[in-house]
Write an enzyme that holds these catalytic residues in place. Structure first.
Site, PDB file in Angstrom:
ATOM      1  N   CYS A  30       0.835  -1.211   0.000  1.00 27.42           N
ATOM      2  CA  CYS A  30       0.000   0.000   0.000  1.00 27.42           C
ATOM      3  C   CYS A  30       0.866   1.256   0.000  1.00 27.42           C
ATOM      4  O   CYS A  30       1.585   1.490  -0.961  1.00 27.42           O
ATOM      5  CB  CYS A  30      -0.991  -0.032   1.164  1.00 27.42           C
ATOM      6  SG  CYS A  30      -2.340   1.155   0.967  1.00 27.42           S
TER       7      CYS A  30
ATOM      8  N   HIS B  57      -3.911  -4.938   0.020  1.00 25.70           N
ATOM      9  CA  HIS B  57      -3.492  -5.442   1.331  1.00 25.70           C
ATOM     10  C   HIS B  57      -3.570  -6.968   1.351  1.00 25.70           C
ATOM     11  O   HIS B  57      -4.628  -7.525   1.657  1.00 25.70           O
ATOM     12  CB  HIS B  57      -4.380  -4.857   2.432  1.00 25.70           C
ATOM     13  CG  HIS B  57      -4.101  -3.421   2.708  1.00 25.70           C
ATOM     14  ND1 HIS B  57      -3.115  -2.996   3.569  1.00 25.70           N
ATOM     15  CD2 HIS B  57      -4.647  -2.296   2.196  1.00 25.70           C
ATOM     16  CE1 HIS B  57      -3.070  -1.677   3.594  1.00 25.70           C
ATOM     17  NE2 HIS B  57      -3.995  -1.235   2.766  1.00 25.70           N
TER      18      HIS B  57
ATOM     19  N   GLU C 151      -2.542  -8.950   3.494  1.00 30.00           N
ATOM     20  CA  GLU C 151      -2.831  -9.410   4.868  1.00 30.00           C
ATOM     21  C   GLU C 151      -4.317  -9.355   5.191  1.00 30.00           C
ATOM     22  O   GLU C 151      -4.749  -9.875   6.214  1.00 30.00           O
ATOM     23  CB  GLU C 151      -1.999  -8.599   5.873  1.00 30.00           C
ATOM     24  CG  GLU C 151      -2.472  -7.168   6.153  1.00 30.00           C
ATOM     25  CD  GLU C 151      -2.048  -6.139   5.110  1.00 30.00           C
ATOM     26  OE1 GLU C 151      -1.616  -6.534   4.011  1.00 30.00           O
ATOM     27  OE2 GLU C 151      -2.190  -4.937   5.397  1.00 30.00           O
TER      28      GLU C 151
END
Lengths: 250, 193
Positions: free
Chosen positions: B76, B174, B176
């Site tokens: 990001c 993202h 994650e």
């Protein structure tokens, strides 16, 4: 294509879910984390955890819960409920929360939105608004809908965006719990007015209601609680239904 | 050991938790020798470009990151800071990648927030990831596609979802927070890169 988001909302008290849940066999159906994981596997796009604990230990329990969710969940989640200060929020960020939602505290002190956006980034700040139509205009309500204000909802949303809110969670109290559908006109008006995404909440009863809020209501995301918790609308079926209506869905 | 660079920029813990779920040893750290000696480095980040660059410059992390020789994954804002510059606060960034980061312009909602598809996947980073897979984005600024683009996405315009040059990899989304697809991408960074 960017997709419309389906967001189950879980009410939490003392780290456990409040409303009974019976859509899936879980080892511990009252455990917020277990339930969150089950929703993620079913295809929920995000989750909202709303803490309704009313004790002085609140901040500690909410942070502990946020940490446990962050450790176990691989989709974004928002935590909210009684957050009123930068300190509350710093603890939640440190615990791994992706977003926080603020409501009453932001109305009482709008600078809070500005401060949170500046300190943690707009993407971290969801402004939740409970609103009721009084026959003339939509007004903002506080304290979980118990306290009326004279604040016009559309004016408040505009101000919140200017102050740096990253997203709006808009709940129509006229529609909430009715299962007669979302507030289409209000949501469409808010979504057209704002540059930031709008999550519609309150009134979901059928799969068609979701189709309507994404098309006529122009919502970016739709939130619901009991219809998901009680298995009345399974998320995989809902997503297939919406895809068949040519609505962009993951 | 994977070093996750700690520079006070947003939700670095979710990256650590994601690696924990994969059973990968990692540490959130700002310690120069730990970062330099790590097998791999993750440069996460959520925040504002100019003020974050100022912080990196003040702490010397800017020079450290540029000098890293092991695989690095920017996420990001981390991706954007690896590029040449950003319109966000008119920041001069680390200039590892030549991309200029621009603000989305158009009638659609900004930020680009939510699940969107990635295409033209061209890297071992995406092994086992299908074309058109959904990942989670939150950003208002973007990189244009160029020769370093290894995945792209479409919102308002076609833009870069991932970049690769030498030992530097970067993703705008993202991983994650991107469900099983994101886990696969992180796993690929650990195993394939």
């Amino acid at each position: 294509m960017l997709t419309k988001r389906i967001i189950p909302c879980l009410d939490i008290k003392d780290g456990r879910t409040v409303k009974g849940v019976n859509f899936v066999n879980l080892r511990d159906a009252g455990d917020a984390v277990e339930l969150g994981k089950a929703y993620a596997e079913q295809g929920a796009d995000e989750l909202v955890f709303l803490d309704i604990t009313a004790t002085v230990e609140k901040r500690k329990t909410l942070a502990a819960l946020a940490k446990r969710i962050a450790q176990n969940l691989n989709i974004p989640f928002t935590v909210g409920g009684g957050i009123s200060s930068i300190d509350d929020v710093a603890v939640l960020l440190d615990s791994g929360a992706d977003k926080i939602s603020i409501n009453t505290a932001a109305v009482k002190r709008p600078e809070l939105i500005t401060e949170l956006a500046k300190n943690f980034g707009s993407q971290f700040v969801v402004l939740a608004v409970d609103t009721r139509f009084d026959g003339m205009e939509w007004k903002v309500y506080l304290n979980g809908g118990r306290t009326p204000t004279s604040l016009n909802t559309i004016d408040w949303l505009k101000e919140a965006q200017e102050r740096g809110a990253g997203e709006v969670l808009l709940t129509s109290m006229n529609h909430d719990g009715t299962k007669n559908g979302f507030a289409l006109q209000l949501t469409a008006k808010a979504s057209e007015l704002l540059k930031i995404p709008v999550i519609a909440s309150g009134g979901a009863g059928t799969m068609q209601h979701f189709a309507e809020i994404f098309t006529e209501g122009k919502a970016d995301a739709a939130l619901a609680a009991s219809i998901f918790h009680f298995g009345e609308i399974p998320i995989p079926e809902l997503k297939t239904f919406l895809k068949n209506k040519n609505i962009a869905i993951r | 050991m994977i070093a996750i660079i700690d520079y006070n920029a947003g939700n670095v813990r979710s990256v650590k938790f994601a690696l924990d779920r994969l059973g990968v040893e990692s540490e959130i750290t700002a310690d120069f020798s730990k970062i330099r000696n790590a097998d791999k480095v993750i440069f996460p980040g959520v925040g504002e470009a100019a003020s974050t660059m100022n912080f990196l410059t003040k702490t010397g992390l800017n020079d450290l990151i540029v000098s890293l020789k092991q695989p690095v994954l920017g996420i990001c804002l981390g991706m954007q800071l690896l590029c040449k510059s950003s319109e966000e606060g008119n920041a001069l960034c680390l200039n590892i990648l030549p991309n200029e980061i621009k603000l989305f312009k158009g009638d659609m909602k900004i930020p680009h927030m939510g699940w969107n598809q990635i295409f033209n996947l061209k890297s071992p980073l995406f092994e086992g990831v299908e074309e058109g897979s959904f990942v989670y984005f939150v950003h208002s600024y973007y990189a244009e596609n160029n020769q370093y683009t290894i995945a792209n996405c479409n919102y308002i315009t076609h833009f870069t979802a991932a970049l690769h040059k030498d030992n530097f990899f970067a993703v705008q989304f993202h991983p994650e927070k991107s469900g099983k697809v994101g886990e696969q991408i992180l796993k690929n960074f650990i195993i394939n890169i």
